[in-house]
Design a protein around this motif. Structure first.
Motif, PDB file in Angstrom:
ATOM      1  N   ALA A 186      45.020  12.817   6.793  1.00  0.00           N
ATOM      2  CA  ALA A 186      46.374  13.369   6.217  1.00  0.00           C
ATOM      3  C   ALA A 186      47.454  12.183   6.253  1.00  0.00           C
ATOM      4  O   ALA A 186      47.467  11.494   7.253  1.00  0.00           O
ATOM      5  N   ARG A 187      48.077  12.209   4.940  1.00  0.00           N
ATOM      6  CA  ARG A 187      49.173  11.238   4.900  1.00  0.00           C
ATOM      7  C   ARG A 187      50.514  11.993   5.463  1.00  0.00           C
ATOM      8  O   ARG A 187      51.004  12.859   4.675  1.00  0.00           O
ATOM      9  N   ILE A 188      51.125  11.506   6.665  1.00  0.00           N
ATOM     10  CA  ILE A 188      52.164  12.241   7.107  1.00  0.00           C
ATOM     11  C   ILE A 188      53.375  11.919   6.535  1.00  0.00           C
ATOM     12  O   ILE A 188      53.781  10.732   6.675  1.00  0.00           O
ATOM     13  N   CYS A 189      54.032  12.888   5.559  1.00  0.00           N
ATOM     14  CA  CYS A 189      55.206  12.509   4.798  1.00  0.00           C
ATOM     15  C   CYS A 189      56.349  12.372   5.743  1.00  0.00           C
ATOM     16  O   CYS A 189      57.355  11.563   5.541  1.00  0.00           O
ATOM     17  N   GLY A 190      56.248  13.128   6.827  1.00  0.00           N
ATOM     18  CA  GLY A 190      57.700  13.188   7.751  1.00  0.00           C
ATOM     19  C   GLY A 190      57.781  14.270   8.601  1.00  0.00           C
ATOM     20  O   GLY A 190      56.840  15.171   8.499  1.00  0.00           O
ATOM     21  N   ILE A 191      58.607  14.135   9.576  1.00  0.00           N
ATOM     22  CA  ILE A 191      58.862  15.443  10.483  1.00  0.00           C
ATOM     23  C   ILE A 191      60.204  16.139   9.988  1.00  0.00           C
ATOM     24  O   ILE A 191      61.092  15.442   9.799  1.00  0.00           O
ATOM     25  N   GLY A 192      60.186  17.486   9.852  1.00  0.00           N
ATOM     26  CA  GLY A 192      61.464  18.027   9.526  1.00  0.00           C
ATOM     27  C   GLY A 192      61.763  19.189  10.468  1.00  0.00           C
ATOM     28  O   GLY A 192      60.758  19.783  11.147  1.00  0.00           O
ATOM     29  N   ILE A 193      62.987  19.515  10.949  1.00  0.00           N
ATOM     30  CA  ILE A 193      63.433  20.235  12.123  1.00  0.00           C
ATOM     31  C   ILE A 193      64.485  21.017  11.481  1.00  0.00           C
ATOM     32  O   ILE A 193      65.560  20.662  10.783  1.00  0.00           O
ATOM     33  N   GLY A 194      64.413  22.393  11.723  1.00  0.00           N
ATOM     34  CA  GLY A 194      65.416  23.328  11.474  1.00  0.00           C
ATOM     35  C   GLY A 194      66.002  23.775  12.751  1.00  0.00           C
ATOM     36  O   GLY A 194      65.296  24.120  13.739  1.00  0.00           O
ATOM     37  N   THR A 195      67.309  23.756  13.068  1.00  0.00           N
ATOM     38  CA  THR A 195      67.849  23.943  14.276  1.00  0.00           C
ATOM     39  C   THR A 195      69.138  24.860  14.212  1.00  0.00           C
ATOM     40  O   THR A 195      69.865  24.730  12.913  1.00  0.00           O
ATOM     41  N   PRO A 196      69.498  25.880  15.182  1.00  0.00           N
ATOM     42  CA  PRO A 196      70.811  26.366  14.978  1.00  0.00           C
ATOM     43  C   PRO A 196      71.993  25.418  14.909  1.00  0.00           C
ATOM     44  O   PRO A 196      71.506  24.148  15.708  1.00  0.00           O
TER      45      PRO A 196
END
Lengths: 350, 350
Positions: A90-100
């Motif tokens: 897999a090519r990891i496009c990036g990491i995304g975080i949803g936070t309060p």
């Protein structure tokens, strides 16, 4: 390595121990994003392809009571496990975080995350980039949930949507022309603090009459307590609430709404009236295709959204109301984590 | 050919007869847009370069009382004259129209243009394209004015602005990431119909308590009449209004505000309070960098915008209020026509 157990859930199949077989997926996966949704109790994680399919989900305790550093370490550990699970093909496009709370352009939590002590001021993105050597993005959890609804849920066939998440408070997210709109310093979508009643109920933000004082989970429970305290007739809800006022919540109220309890119906109608007013203000500004109602309270589904939709035209400019639908969210509790992953494709894969 | 006289105004120089020398400009002009702003009395026209410079303006009666066909013919005639004035060395990127009401994606006036009888239902764009063989675009007049303020005026250094035009009613325009946001069917920005007072003054839209009932030119005059009728003390404004209630307008009120007339100040403070509430709702949804106040009433300038800015934090989520400035518009009556031309570059010159 995180000490806490990791629970893996496949979209359809898992082995007896609840572990996920990713090997099949690894051979076909090309570009994926890692999404993590940070809540007061749990972290949710996902490995997702651009079209929202090929999802693999996992979760772990957030340990929010142990402070900002521990939360961040747990996020990093979970990201690491998701990176491993994504596989070498897999090519990891990036990491995304949803936070309060809301997140500044540099990835610092600027505020609005009061239920996560010590989280404000945390730099989320730099440690992720440093540890994994990939791009990382973060935004408010309701904002990214709105993006998920726009891409994969209740807004997938239209361009402009506004989401309201009816939870402990009311959060909001705005998607314009299919793109997430964050506003200055990531703060757009504070729809819970639209004033819907002049000199209304005092809100902890300092204003009076904010919609979240009537239609969030907390707001509905408080409204029920007030109406029950002043009720002339002892309906079943009134009896239940008087017995133990602190035990009432939105779920209790809606149990009695379904039984046509008169006071419960009054709570329901008031909450929906106030939501309709907030939706009217939102629609007058943005004229969106859809206003999507989600969050824990919306487990009641169309019972709420239909009543809001019925009242909405009374609070919106006529021509706009005719073109704006009020609909329930479709992705439930997964909206946040899918949105966190979708944020990666939005920010880095144009 | 339009029978009415065309008045030409240069940005700096004109000959004795008021005619514009375009020859110098013609030699350097490369890409220009034609902009036309349609009002109830006048059409304004401009030939403009992309950077908002090199402007050449003209105007002609709109003859709005003679029906939709005549208005359209006058628009076409004025466009023809502006095409000629642009000169042969100019590449015409297109023609942009700002009009009262809202315009569908195909260029038909869908509604909201009640002061131009017979204009609703008119196809604006097809006749312009056919006649001149160039691209054409149209949008609401306040919406394009917002675009002009974003590009060349009060919002030129920031990304997200919302404009309120305080005129006979209150119109609005939204610019997001520097791009015009029109909303579904071109209807975004009906900020005049945000409700700011529960069960407030009846609005002709059918709702009660819309902000334009308090802070538009008409709203301010009506507010003055109501407050004067009920006033205990006979202030100079009260005497003036009682003498001839129909003669009062926002300008009258502000003449007395500057003299510190107590009732005039009450009108002013009420209007600004209601505007602050509307700005609060807008900011809670969009968290813009700036909210720009324009329109005829804003000839009073900072007297109004400073008072609105002072009250605004009482009606907006704290963190958002700190990052949203309330400022007066900078382009005055030219915003509409410059925005109409800017719309051309926005739509066709990416």
């Amino acid at each position: 390595m995180n000490q806490t157990a990791i629970f893996l859930e496949a979209e359809g199949t898992s082995n007896k121990a609840g572990c996920l077989y990713l090997s099949e997926c690894e051979t076909v996966m090309k570009e994926v994003a890692i999404g993590i949704d940070l809540g007061g109790t749990n972290l949710k994680g996902v490995v997702m392809t651009r079209d929202g399919a090929g999802r693999h989900r996992t979760h772990a305790p957030s340990e929010a009571d142990k402070g900002g550093k521990r939360i961040l370490q747990n996020v990093i550990d979970l990201a690491g496990q998701l990176m491993d699970k994504a596989g070498k093909n897999a090519r990891i496009c990036g990491i995304g975080i949803g936070t309060p709370g809301f997140v500044g352009p540099d990835g610092t939590v600027l505020g609005g995350a009061e239920n996560l002590p010590g989280w404000q001021g945390t730099q989320i993105l730099a440690p992720l980039r440093k540890r994994f050597g990939v791009r990382a993005a973060a935004a408010n959890d309701v904002t990214v949930a709105a993006l998920a609804e726009a891409r994969f849920g209740a807004g997938r066939s239209v361009r402009n949507i506004v989401c309201l998440a009816l939870g402990t408070g009311i959060g909001g997210g705005v998607v314009i022309d299919g793109q997430l709109y964050k506003g200055t310093h990531g703060m757009a979508g504070e729809i819970g603090h639209i004033v819907v009643e002049t000199d209304g109920v005092q809100c902890n933000c300092g204003m009076k009459g904010c919609v979240e004082q009537y239609a969030s989970g907390t707001g509905i429970a408080n409204l029920a307590r007030r109406l029950c305290a002043g009720a002339i007739h002892e309906t079943p809800l009134v009896k239940t609430v008087k017995k133990d006022p602190s035990a009432v919540n939105a779920k209790t109220v809606y149990q009695y709404v379904r039984k046509r309890d008169a006071v419960a119906l009054e709570v329901h109608e008031t909450a929906c009236e106030m939501l309709a007013r907030a939706c009217g203000a939102v629609a007058n500004v943005l004229s969106p295709d859809r206003i999507v109602l989600g969050g824990g309270v919306m487990k009641e589904g169309r019972l709420i959204s239909d009543e809001v939709a019925r009242r909405f035209p009374n609070h919106c400019w006529d021509a706009i109301a005719r073109h704006t639908a009020i609909v329930p969210a479709e992705l439930g509790e997964n909206a946040g984590v899918l949105g966190a992953a979708a944020l990666v494709f939005e920010e880095f894969a144009h």
